[in-house]
Design a protein around this motif. Structure first.
Motif, mmCIF file in Angstrom:
data_model
loop_
_atom_site.group_PDB
_atom_site.id
_atom_site.type_symbol
_atom_site.label_atom_id
_atom_site.label_comp_id
_atom_site.label_asym_id
_atom_site.label_seq_id
_atom_site.Cartn_x
_atom_site.Cartn_y
_atom_site.Cartn_z
ATOM 1 N N ARG A 95 56.231 50.063 35.328
ATOM 2 C CA ARG A 95 55.543 48.955 35.993
ATOM 3 C C ARG A 95 54.440 49.506 36.882
ATOM 4 N NH1 ARG A 95 58.384 43.943 35.903
ATOM 5 N NH2 ARG A 95 60.201 44.176 34.565
ATOM 6 N N THR A 96 53.285 48.885 36.783
ATOM 7 C CA THR A 96 52.134 49.239 37.613
ATOM 8 C C THR A 96 51.756 48.020 38.443
ATOM 9 O OG1 THR A 96 51.282 50.866 36.018
ATOM 10 C CG2 THR A 96 49.719 49.959 37.626
ATOM 11 N N LEU A 97 51.739 48.191 39.752
ATOM 12 C CA LEU A 97 51.317 47.124 40.665
ATOM 13 C C LEU A 97 50.071 47.597 41.397
ATOM 14 C CD1 LEU A 97 51.903 44.357 41.970
ATOM 15 C CD2 LEU A 97 53.188 45.589 43.735
ATOM 16 N N ALA A 98 48.978 46.875 41.203
ATOM 17 C CA ALA A 98 47.694 47.233 41.817
ATOM 18 C C ALA A 98 47.272 46.117 42.779
ATOM 19 C CB ALA A 98 46.632 47.431 40.734
ATOM 20 N N VAL A 99 46.997 46.461 44.020
ATOM 21 C CA VAL A 99 46.621 45.462 45.021
ATOM 22 C C VAL A 99 45.448 45.974 45.853
ATOM 23 C CG1 VAL A 99 48.964 44.516 45.199
ATOM 24 C CG2 VAL A 99 48.260 46.349 46.735
ATOM 25 N N GLN A 100 44.703 45.021 46.410
ATOM 26 C CA GLN A 100 43.653 45.356 47.374
ATOM 27 C C GLN A 100 43.405 44.138 48.255
ATOM 28 O OE1 GLN A 100 39.510 45.621 45.791
ATOM 29 N NE2 GLN A 100 40.470 45.408 43.765
ATOM 30 N N PRO A 101 42.946 44.357 49.483
ATOM 31 C CA PRO A 101 42.682 43.212 50.361
ATOM 32 C C PRO A 101 41.428 42.469 49.909
ATOM 33 C CG PRO A 101 42.052 45.254 51.446
ATOM 34 C CD PRO A 101 42.736 45.644 50.177
ATOM 35 N N PRO A 102 41.452 41.134 49.942
ATOM 36 C CA PRO A 102 40.256 40.375 49.543
ATOM 37 C C PRO A 102 39.145 40.486 50.571
ATOM 38 C CG PRO A 102 42.000 38.891 50.297
ATOM 39 C CD PRO A 102 42.588 40.265 50.275
ATOM 40 N N LEU A 103 37.935 40.649 50.083
ATOM 41 C CA LEU A 103 36.734 40.689 50.929
ATOM 42 C C LEU A 103 35.911 39.454 50.591
ATOM 43 C CD1 LEU A 103 35.845 44.470 50.416
ATOM 44 C CD2 LEU A 103 37.200 43.444 52.262
ATOM 45 N N ARG A 104 35.811 38.539 51.539
ATOM 46 C CA ARG A 104 35.208 37.235 51.274
ATOM 47 C C ARG A 104 33.908 37.058 52.052
ATOM 48 N NH1 ARG A 104 37.982 34.585 47.138
ATOM 49 N NH2 ARG A 104 37.409 32.575 48.048
ATOM 50 N N THR A 105 33.030 36.242 51.488
ATOM 51 C CA THR A 105 31.762 35.908 52.122
ATOM 52 C C THR A 105 31.398 34.474 51.746
ATOM 53 O OG1 THR A 105 29.477 36.665 52.426
ATOM 54 C CG2 THR A 105 30.355 36.721 50.179
ATOM 55 N N GLN A 106 30.351 33.959 52.344
ATOM 56 C CA GLN A 106 29.923 32.596 52.024
ATOM 57 C C GLN A 106 29.164 32.569 50.699
ATOM 58 O OE1 GLN A 106 27.673 31.323 55.503
ATOM 59 N NE2 GLN A 106 29.498 30.336 56.369
ATOM 60 N N PRO A 107 29.353 31.505 49.915
ATOM 61 C CA PRO A 107 28.631 31.410 48.637
ATOM 62 C C PRO A 107 27.142 31.134 48.851
ATOM 63 C CG PRO A 107 29.852 29.397 49.052
ATOM 64 C CD PRO A 107 30.245 30.354 50.134
ATOM 65 N N THR A 108 26.346 31.557 47.882
ATOM 66 C CA THR A 108 24.893 31.307 47.933
ATOM 67 C C THR A 108 24.436 30.408 46.786
ATOM 68 O OG1 THR A 108 24.394 33.281 46.622
ATOM 69 C CG2 THR A 108 24.507 33.553 49.020
ATOM 70 N N LEU A 109 25.325 30.168 45.830
ATOM 71 C CA LEU A 109 24.980 29.359 44.659
ATOM 72 C C LEU A 109 25.482 27.935 44.844
ATOM 73 C CD1 LEU A 109 25.797 32.046 41.948
ATOM 74 C CD2 LEU A 109 23.608 31.574 43.073
ATOM 75 N N ASP A 110 24.867 26.989 44.127
ATOM 76 C CA ASP A 110 25.038 25.583 44.495
ATOM 77 C C ASP A 110 25.916 24.742 43.566
ATOM 78 O OD1 ASP A 110 23.264 25.732 42.430
ATOM 79 O OD2 ASP A 110 21.615 24.718 43.452
ATOM 80 N N LYS A 111 26.464 25.304 42.495
ATOM 81 C CA LYS A 111 27.350 24.556 41.613
ATOM 82 C C LYS A 111 28.623 25.369 41.365
ATOM 83 C CE LYS A 111 25.109 20.741 40.748
ATOM 84 N NZ LYS A 111 25.672 19.415 41.077
ATOM 85 N N ALA A 112 29.758 24.672 41.299
ATOM 86 C CA ALA A 112 31.037 25.350 41.056
ATOM 87 C C ALA A 112 31.666 24.824 39.776
ATOM 88 C CB ALA A 112 31.990 25.148 42.230
ATOM 89 N N LEU A 113 32.247 25.736 39.005
ATOM 90 C CA LEU A 113 32.883 25.389 37.735
ATOM 91 C C LEU A 113 34.320 25.897 37.721
ATOM 92 C CD1 LEU A 113 30.020 26.350 35.239
ATOM 93 C CD2 LEU A 113 30.588 24.056 36.110
ATOM 94 N N LEU A 114 35.248 24.993 37.403
ATOM 95 C CA LEU A 114 36.647 25.361 37.202
ATOM 96 C C LEU A 114 36.865 25.610 35.713
ATOM 97 C CD1 LEU A 114 39.581 25.689 38.187
ATOM 98 C CD2 LEU A 114 39.853 23.214 37.842
ATOM 99 N N ILE A 115 37.246 26.827 35.370
ATOM 100 C CA ILE A 115 37.448 27.230 33.973
ATOM 101 C C ILE A 115 38.949 27.361 33.731
ATOM 102 C CG2 ILE A 115 36.917 28.959 32.214
ATOM 103 C CD1 ILE A 115 34.615 29.871 34.145
ATOM 104 N N GLU A 116 39.436 26.661 32.719
ATOM 105 C CA GLU A 116 40.865 26.714 32.396
ATOM 106 C C GLU A 116 41.057 27.066 30.929
ATOM 107 O OE1 GLU A 116 43.571 23.809 34.543
ATOM 108 O OE2 GLU A 116 41.704 22.656 34.519
ATOM 109 N N LEU A 117 41.884 28.074 30.688
ATOM 110 C CA LEU A 117 42.287 28.458 29.334
ATOM 111 C C LEU A 117 43.713 27.989 29.103
ATOM 112 C CD1 LEU A 117 40.980 32.135 29.045
ATOM 113 C CD2 LEU A 117 40.198 30.174 27.706
ATOM 114 N N ASN A 118 43.949 27.302 28.006
ATOM 115 C CA ASN A 118 45.276 26.781 27.693
ATOM 116 C C ASN A 118 45.552 26.911 26.196
ATOM 117 O OD1 ASN A 118 46.435 25.520 30.243
ATOM 118 N ND2 ASN A 118 44.419 24.568 30.203
ATOM 119 N N GLY A 119 46.787 26.602 25.829
ATOM 120 C CA GLY A 119 47.151 26.518 24.413
ATOM 121 C C GLY A 119 47.592 27.805 23.770
#
Length: 510
Positions: free
Chosen positions: A209-233
């Motif tokens: 088993r390999t567990l890889a982690v890192q702390p998230p580094l967040r900033t404010q978005p600069t782009l103006d549209k958001a898309l939710l992408i979902e893969l199913n089936g």
């Protein structure tokens, strides 16, 4: 949230379960055997028991065993152990261990399904058991149900020790924490975690088993549209047993779709990716949220839909129903910093997943493989959990090194642990030969001996007691670790009869 009525029903069910006492030596018709085993299975299905959340089922099993009059205890890691006395006259026969695990892999089509608090709803037909929108838990609930039935109804046997482990599915910490003294005096062990009628498992692979982690580094978005992408089936399934069928891994596919946008010079910002529920299950769905330029929305839709259609065509046999959904949503408050987002996507897209090598000595056997089972990146965490398998240490080390180095390049901190031991085949096994003979006499068919590209707890039992003679049997179960998991009812009684007669002959050995 569960209603008061649901909570009351569950509470009443638990009370009834903990007071059930099974009749010993009941009228042993095939119908009674099947009904008795399935009654036990239904009781187990009513107790949520995903890996790492076995407290309720462990309490039930301990009280159940004590109610039968067995000497029972729970060890320091949560395993339940109880002793079934020998039938009269066979007290000096060799000690036989019957073994199963109490946890299950919980997979659902519903992203809001709560596996810790929601019982499995069983659907029964004349021929099968399935579950309503979730995995069934026949792995290893049906083996455990059979163990419970035999403990109360076995006709003739020597001393029997039953060992029911925790967390077999996600690290094998139960068997790893078992004290060797528990099996020190045992001569034989029958594991009830196999999944094919007419085939007994006699050798398994080691797991890393390999567990890889890192702390998230967040900033404010600069782009103006958001898309939710979902893969199913996608079909998903067991990452050892099903890995050779070439099924789509939704986690890696999502990473590759996002990497494809980079290749097409699409600028985007990543809010989150989430997919997978267990390291040893092939992920069957994935979601990601990205921010893009307004003028790129139509192109992004076109590129991702076309890419997914091409993918569906390429995997039309193993995953014919793969679909993609792209919806406009509110722009997130924060996104990943660009370099970290690039590393997150790169790791998902590039880390080794699937078949690594096929056996050079056993036709059709996957020798080494790896599965990206969980991949999450969001405001609170960045995490990848992988499970590699091989019957060859050098090949397992090879996969582990690749996963380690790529993770380090992509900014992850990595922990690697071997979760299961290899179980080498024993050509001189008396138990395997005896059970082959019994099966042929009962059915007229050969009991095949199989080599499994997955880990069973037998590997660690072999380390705890090198003299243990072992085998793994079980009824016919298809599509384990997936919402299509199916138990075939006509396989339950033949496996039980094989167990029953084999136990009788073991206590009569010279």
């Amino acid at each position: 949230m569960r209603t008061l009525k649901q909570l009351l029903i569950l509470g009443m069910t638990m009370c009834m379960l903990c007071t059930v006492t099974m009749p010993a030596f009941a009228n042993d018709t095939d119908d009674n055997v099947q009904n008795g085993v399935l009654t036990n299975f239904q009781m187990l299905a009513s107790i949520p028991r995903p890996s790492h959340h076995e407290e309720k089922v462990g309490t039930f099993l301990l009280q159940w065993a004590q109610n039968q009059g067995f000497t029972a205890w729970q060890d320091k890691v949560g395993n339940i152990i109880f002793d079934v006395p020998a039938t009269s006259g066979y007290e000096n026969a060799p000690l036989v261990v019957l073994q199963a695990h109490m946890d299950m892999v919980s997979v659902s089509n519903n992203p809001n399904f709560d596996p810790v608090n929601t019982p499995i709803t069983i659907i029964r037909t004349n021929d099968t058991l399935t579950a309503d929108g979730t995995s069934l838990g026949a792995d290893d609930g049906i083996g455990l149900a059979m163990l419970m039935y035999y403990a109360c109804n076995g006709k003739q046997h020597g001393p029997v020790r039953c060992i029911i482990t925790v967390n077999e599915e996600d690290g094998m910490t139960g068997i790893q924490g078992l004290d060797a003294s528990v099996v020190a005096e045992a001569s034989y062990l029958i594991n009830l975690d196999a999944e094919t009628l007419g085939e007994a498992i006699v050798s398994t692979a080691a797991g890393l088993r390999t567990l890889a982690v890192q702390p998230p580094l967040r900033t404010q978005p600069t782009l103006d549209k958001a898309l939710l992408i979902e893969l199913n089936g996608m079909q998903g399934g067991h990452s050892g047993i099903m890995i050779g069928t070439g099924k789509i891994n939704a986690a890696q596919t999502m990473g590759q779709l996002l990497a494809y946008l980079n290749e097409q010079n699409i600028t985007y910002e990543l809010d989150y990716i989430t997919c997978g529920t267990s390291p040893n299950a092939i992920p069957n769905q994935a979601k990601a949220l990205i921010a893009v330029k307004k003028q790129d929305v139509q192109l992004v839709n076109k590129l991702l839909v076309q890419r997914t259609e091409d993918l569906a065509a390429a995997y039309k046999v193993s995953d014919p129903d793969v679909t993609i959904s792209i919806k406009s949503v509110k722009v997130p408050e924060t996104v990943f910093e660009s370099k970290q987002a690039e590393n997150i996507v790169s790791y998902a897209a590039l880390v080794f997943d699937g078949i690594h090598t096929m056996s050079q000595s056993i036709d059709g056997l996957v020798e080494s493989s790896s599965n990206l089972g969980i991949f999450r990146a969001g405001k609170d965490e960045v995490l990848a959990s992988l499970f590699a398998r091989s019957s060859q240490k050098a090949l397992l080390d090879e996969i582990g090194l690749q996963q380690l180095r790529l993770a380090q390049i992509c900014g992850y901190n990595v922990t690697q642990t071997q979760s299961s031991d290899a179980w080498p085949a024993d050509p001189n096994s008396r138990l395997q030969a005896l059970m082959q003979q019994v099966y042929f006499e009962q059915t007229g068919n050969e009991l095949k001996l199989g080599y499994l590209h997955a880990g069973l707890e037998c590997g660690t039992f072999a380390r705890l007691n090198k003299n243990l003679d072992m085998i793994s049997i079980g009824p016919e179960i298809h599509d384990v670790h997936s919402v299509k998991e199916t138990l075939y009812l006509n396989s339950v009684v033949p496996v039980y009869r094989l167990l029953e007669e084999s136990m009788t002959r073991l206590c009569n050995e010279d």
